[in-house]
Design a protein around this motif. Structure first.
Motif, PDB file in Angstrom:
ATOM      1  N   LEU A 121       0.832  -1.209   0.000  1.00  0.00           N
ATOM      2  CA  LEU A 121       0.000   0.000   0.000  1.00  0.00           C
ATOM      3  C   LEU A 121       0.861   1.252   0.000  1.00  0.00           C
ATOM      4  O   LEU A 121       0.558   2.233  -0.695  1.00  0.00           O
ATOM      5  N   THR A 122       1.951   1.241   0.767  1.00  0.00           N
ATOM      6  CA  THR A 122       2.848   2.389   0.820  1.00  0.00           C
ATOM      7  C   THR A 122       3.483   2.637  -0.545  1.00  0.00           C
ATOM      8  O   THR A 122       3.552   3.784  -1.015  1.00  0.00           O
ATOM      9  N   ALA A 123       3.961   1.573  -1.183  1.00  0.00           N
ATOM     10  CA  ALA A 123       4.578   1.719  -2.502  1.00  0.00           C
ATOM     11  C   ALA A 123       3.563   2.205  -3.531  1.00  0.00           C
ATOM     12  O   ALA A 123       3.874   3.068  -4.364  1.00  0.00           O
ATOM     13  N   ASN A 124       2.350   1.686  -3.469  1.00  0.00           N
ATOM     14  CA  ASN A 124       1.310   2.135  -4.394  1.00  0.00           C
ATOM     15  C   ASN A 124       1.007   3.610  -4.207  1.00  0.00           C
ATOM     16  O   ASN A 124       0.847   4.360  -5.171  1.00  0.00           O
ATOM     17  N   LEU A 125       0.912   4.031  -2.953  1.00  0.00           N
ATOM     18  CA  LEU A 125       0.623   5.434  -2.673  1.00  0.00           C
ATOM     19  C   LEU A 125       1.766   6.323  -3.153  1.00  0.00           C
ATOM     20  O   LEU A 125       1.530   7.412  -3.705  1.00  0.00           O
ATOM     21  N   ALA A 126       2.999   5.874  -2.973  1.00  0.00           N
ATOM     22  CA  ALA A 126       4.147   6.658  -3.428  1.00  0.00           C
ATOM     23  C   ALA A 126       4.143   6.808  -4.946  1.00  0.00           C
ATOM     24  O   ALA A 126       4.383   7.908  -5.470  1.00  0.00           O
ATOM     25  N   VAL A 127       3.871   5.735  -5.674  1.00  0.00           N
ATOM     26  CA  VAL A 127       3.834   5.802  -7.134  1.00  0.00           C
ATOM     27  C   VAL A 127       2.709   6.722  -7.593  1.00  0.00           C
ATOM     28  O   VAL A 127       2.893   7.562  -8.491  1.00  0.00           O
ATOM     29  N   ALA A 128       1.520   6.583  -6.991  1.00  0.00           N
ATOM     30  CA  ALA A 128       0.391   7.420  -7.386  1.00  0.00           C
ATOM     31  C   ALA A 128       0.660   8.891  -7.110  1.00  0.00           C
ATOM     32  O   ALA A 128       0.345   9.768  -7.925  1.00  0.00           O
ATOM     33  N   ALA A 129       1.247   9.183  -5.952  1.00  0.00           N
ATOM     34  CA  ALA A 129       1.562  10.574  -5.622  1.00  0.00           C
ATOM     35  C   ALA A 129       2.608  11.132  -6.577  1.00  0.00           C
ATOM     36  O   ALA A 129       2.536  12.296  -6.998  1.00  0.00           O
ATOM     37  N   CYS A 130       3.599  10.313  -6.932  1.00  0.00           N
ATOM     38  CA  CYS A 130       4.635  10.725  -7.875  1.00  0.00           C
ATOM     39  C   CYS A 130       4.019  11.040  -9.236  1.00  0.00           C
ATOM     40  O   CYS A 130       4.306  12.098  -9.829  1.00  0.00           O
ATOM     41  N   ARG A 131       3.175  10.168  -9.723  1.00  0.00           N
ATOM     42  CA  ARG A 131       2.545  10.396 -11.025  1.00  0.00           C
ATOM     43  C   ARG A 131       1.668  11.647 -10.999  1.00  0.00           C
ATOM     44  O   ARG A 131       1.692  12.462 -11.929  1.00  0.00           O
ATOM     45  N   ASN A 132       0.879  11.788  -9.957  1.00  0.00           N
ATOM     46  CA  ASN A 132      -0.027  12.935  -9.860  1.00  0.00           C
ATOM     47  C   ASN A 132       0.752  14.246  -9.860  1.00  0.00           C
ATOM     48  O   ASN A 132       0.379  15.204 -10.562  1.00  0.00           O
ATOM     49  N   SER A 133       1.822  14.309  -9.098  1.00  0.00           N
ATOM     50  CA  SER A 133       2.629  15.526  -9.033  1.00  0.00           C
ATOM     51  C   SER A 133       3.344  15.789 -10.352  1.00  0.00           C
ATOM     52  O   SER A 133       3.424  16.929 -10.826  1.00  0.00           O
ATOM     53  N   ARG A 134       3.859  14.733 -10.943  1.00  0.00           N
ATOM     54  CA  ARG A 134       4.572  14.866 -12.212  1.00  0.00           C
ATOM     55  C   ARG A 134       3.662  15.389 -13.307  1.00  0.00           C
ATOM     56  O   ARG A 134       4.054  16.246 -14.115  1.00  0.00           O
ATOM     57  N   ARG A 135       2.431  14.902 -13.325  1.00  0.00           N
ATOM     58  CA  ARG A 135       1.486  15.310 -14.361  1.00  0.00           C
ATOM     59  C   ARG A 135       0.938  16.706 -14.138  1.00  0.00           C
ATOM     60  O   ARG A 135       0.275  17.256 -15.025  1.00  0.00           O
ATOM     61  N   GLN A 136       1.205  17.274 -12.992  1.00  0.00           N
ATOM     62  CA  GLN A 136       0.871  18.669 -12.748  1.00  0.00           C
ATOM     63  C   GLN A 136       2.025  19.593 -13.115  1.00  0.00           C
ATOM     64  O   GLN A 136       1.943  20.813 -12.910  1.00  0.00           O
ATOM     65  N   GLY A 137       3.104  19.025 -13.633  1.00  0.00           N
ATOM     66  CA  GLY A 137       4.218  19.819 -14.106  1.00  0.00           C
ATOM     67  C   GLY A 137       5.257  20.161 -13.073  1.00  0.00           C
ATOM     68  O   GLY A 137       6.108  21.029 -13.314  1.00  0.00           O
ATOM     69  N   LEU A 138       5.261  19.502 -11.918  1.00  0.00           N
ATOM     70  CA  LEU A 138       6.247  19.791 -10.888  1.00  0.00           C
ATOM     71  C   LEU A 138       7.599  19.194 -11.261  1.00  0.00           C
ATOM     72  O   LEU A 138       7.684  18.201 -11.969  1.00  0.00           O
ATOM     73  N   GLY A 139       8.665  19.796 -10.747  1.00  0.00           N
ATOM     74  CA  GLY A 139      10.006  19.286 -10.977  1.00  0.00           C
ATOM     75  C   GLY A 139      10.305  18.103 -10.086  1.00  0.00           C
ATOM     76  O   GLY A 139       9.535  17.757  -9.177  1.00  0.00           O
ATOM     77  N   LEU A 140      11.470  17.491 -10.308  1.00  0.00           N
ATOM     78  CA  LEU A 140      11.816  16.276  -9.576  1.00  0.00           C
ATOM     79  C   LEU A 140      11.843  16.489  -8.066  1.00  0.00           C
ATOM     80  O   LEU A 140      11.297  15.681  -7.304  1.00  0.00           O
ATOM     81  N   ALA A 141      12.488  17.553  -7.618  1.00  0.00           N
ATOM     82  CA  ALA A 141      12.574  17.800  -6.177  1.00  0.00           C
ATOM     83  C   ALA A 141      11.185  18.002  -5.588  1.00  0.00           C
ATOM     84  O   ALA A 141      10.859  17.452  -4.521  1.00  0.00           O
ATOM     85  N   GLU A 142      10.368  18.789  -6.278  1.00  0.00           N
ATOM     86  CA  GLU A 142       9.011  19.039  -5.785  1.00  0.00           C
ATOM     87  C   GLU A 142       8.174  17.769  -5.792  1.00  0.00           C
ATOM     88  O   GLU A 142       7.344  17.541  -4.893  1.00  0.00           O
ATOM     89  N   VAL A 143       8.379  16.911  -6.815  1.00  0.00           N
ATOM     90  CA  VAL A 143       7.636  15.650  -6.880  1.00  0.00           C
ATOM     91  C   VAL A 143       7.975  14.769  -5.680  1.00  0.00           C
ATOM     92  O   VAL A 143       7.089  14.195  -5.025  1.00  0.00           O
ATOM     93  N   SER A 144       9.254  14.654  -5.360  1.00  0.00           N
ATOM     94  CA  SER A 144       9.651  13.812  -4.231  1.00  0.00           C
ATOM     95  C   SER A 144       9.138  14.395  -2.913  1.00  0.00           C
ATOM     96  O   SER A 144       8.738  13.646  -2.014  1.00  0.00           O
ATOM     97  N   GLU A 145       9.148  15.721  -2.783  1.00  0.00           N
ATOM     98  CA  GLU A 145       8.657  16.339  -1.552  1.00  0.00           C
ATOM     99  C   GLU A 145       7.155  16.189  -1.416  1.00  0.00           C
ATOM    100  O   GLU A 145       6.632  15.963  -0.311  1.00  0.00           O
TER     101      GLU A 145
END
Length: 417
Positions: A121-145
């Motif tokens: 569940l943790t890994a799934n949530l991390a991947v989903a959050a990463c994709r969601n942030s990335r698709r909003q145009g955030l940079g790598l540092a902002e995506v990880s944060e």
């Protein structure tokens, strides 16, 4: 015939026909492409197909992970990507992700705390959050944060995930990445040497330690391979307690690249070597993601199978089954489940409705050829196929065999296009 979704291997199609000419081979290639399209369209919502392709039951975390991850192999003329997770049926906290956006290729590997469903569940949530942030145009540092913020919102500080998040600019070969408490990426160059890409790591996502995030860069050369992996690869132990280890891992990769093996075959051999070292019973998740940059000029995309550019001047006559109509006006394919396989029962082809290529001499095909026509062209190119007897076998997710198998050629690498 291999059944392919791009470069992802879905299975194998066995075809028996009385004709052995260029036209017959074209028909078989087109039929395999059509069946692959049908299977791919059924994957998201067919439990019957899932039962047929699995050798044994999956645990809940693996069910989540395999439905979350992109295809295990991908190639588009700019990059070749291949990834694997083991043990395939009992994966828990590992996950990988990749995506393309114009000239940028996104890569990510995650390793969540624990070896249970909560880790999945943790890994799934991390991947989903990463994709969601990335698709909003955030940079790598902002995506990880942002990914860290989502994990803390859900779990407080009780769950975390390490990871590498990277972007590859395919026009220039510039690799940019952040390290969230994970093993550094490995750079493989021409099978001659390798390097662990140093980058000041920050804290794992979900711990909230407040350390600064460092954005690191590395200039790649055409043919370079980037390898992201989790600790289960290097920490796999044999019966005597000896680890597979970083040195053995990188030496193995050097040898495979020096032999000129494509990325998916290298990955297949690596996963077999890790499993054999651990007697087939891994105690931790083991995930690897390869990405090979082919160079700044995109190479022709598609499966590197010779595609006939012309027809023989005097093609052999085609015959149909006695009593069958000479041609049909539409394409009809019936696939039925029988025991542990899918059987193609009926194929009715359509007439050749497009202008055939001009005749030519029997010169050898070029080293690369464009991909077969898409689904919109299959109907107009597939002629009467009543003489084809086919049997469809599907790949099973048995250990590392899901990235390659003896009956199919290797997906493309930099030398295959």
């Amino acid at each position: 015939m291999p059944l392919l979704d791009g470069t992802e291997r879905l299975g194998v199609l066995r075809i028996t026909t009385a004709d052995d000419d260029v036209r017959a081979r074209e028909d078989m290639t087109l039929l395999a492409a059509l069946i692959a399209l049908i299977l791919h369209s059924k994957e998201p919502n067919s439990d019957a197909l899932a039962r047929l392709t699995r050798a044994r039951p999956m645990n809940i975390a693996a069910e989540m992970q395999w439905n979350l991850t992109p295809p295990r192999s991908y190639a588009d003329g700019r990059v070749v990507i291949s990834a694997s997770m083991e043990p395939a049926y009992t994966i828990s906290g590992d996950a990988y992700d990749y995506a393309t956006a114009d000239h940028v290729v996104h890569l990510a590997v995650f390793d969540a705390m624990g070896h249970d469903t909560a880790a999945g569940l943790t890994a799934n949530l991390a991947v989903a959050a990463c994709r969601n942030s990335r698709r909003q145009g955030l940079g790598l540092a902002e995506v990880s944060e942002r990914t860290e913020e989502v994990l803390i919102e859900q779990y407080g500080h009780k769950r975390y995930a390490t990871g590498i998040l990277a972007d590859l600019d395919t026009r220039t070969g510039l690799l940019t990445w952040v390290n969230r408490g994970h093993h550094p990426p490995v750079l493989m160059r021409a099978g001659r040497w390798h390097s662990h890409l140093d980058c000041r790591p920050t804290h794992p996502m979900g711990t909230g330690l407040g350390l600064p995030t460092t954005l690191c860069r590395e200039q790649l050369q055409p043919g370079d391979r980037i390898v992201l992996y989790t600790d289960g690869i290097i920490e796999a132990r044999d019966a005597g307690g000896q680890e597979f280890g970083v040195e053995r891992f990188t030496d193995f990769l050097d040898r495979q690249q020096a032999e000129g093996l494509p990325v998916p075959e290298t990955l297949r051999r690596l996963m077999h070597a890790v499993l054999e070292h651990h007697d087939g019973q891994l105690q931790d998740d083991a995930t690897v993601l390869f990405c090979e940059w082919l160079g700044p000029r995109p190479r022709p995309a598609g499966w590197p199978r010779p595609w006939p550019a012309c027809r023989p001047k005097n093609p052999s006559p085609r015959t149909t089954t006695p009593g069958a109509p000479p041609m049909s006006t539409g394409l009809k394919v019936i696939v039925q489940e029988q025991d542990d396989r899918l059987v193609l029962l009926t194929v009715a082809g359509a007439p050749w409705t497009t202008t055939p290529p001009p005749s030519c001499s029997n010169r050898p095909p070029p080293p690369w050829a464009p991909p077969p026509p898409g689904p919109g062209h299959v109907r107009s190119h597939l002629r009467d196929s009543s003489g084809l007897n086919t049997l469809l076998r599907l790949n099973r997710h048995t250990r590392a065999d899901h990235t390659a198998s003896p009956w199919s050629p290797s997906p493309p690498s930099s030398g295959d296009f």
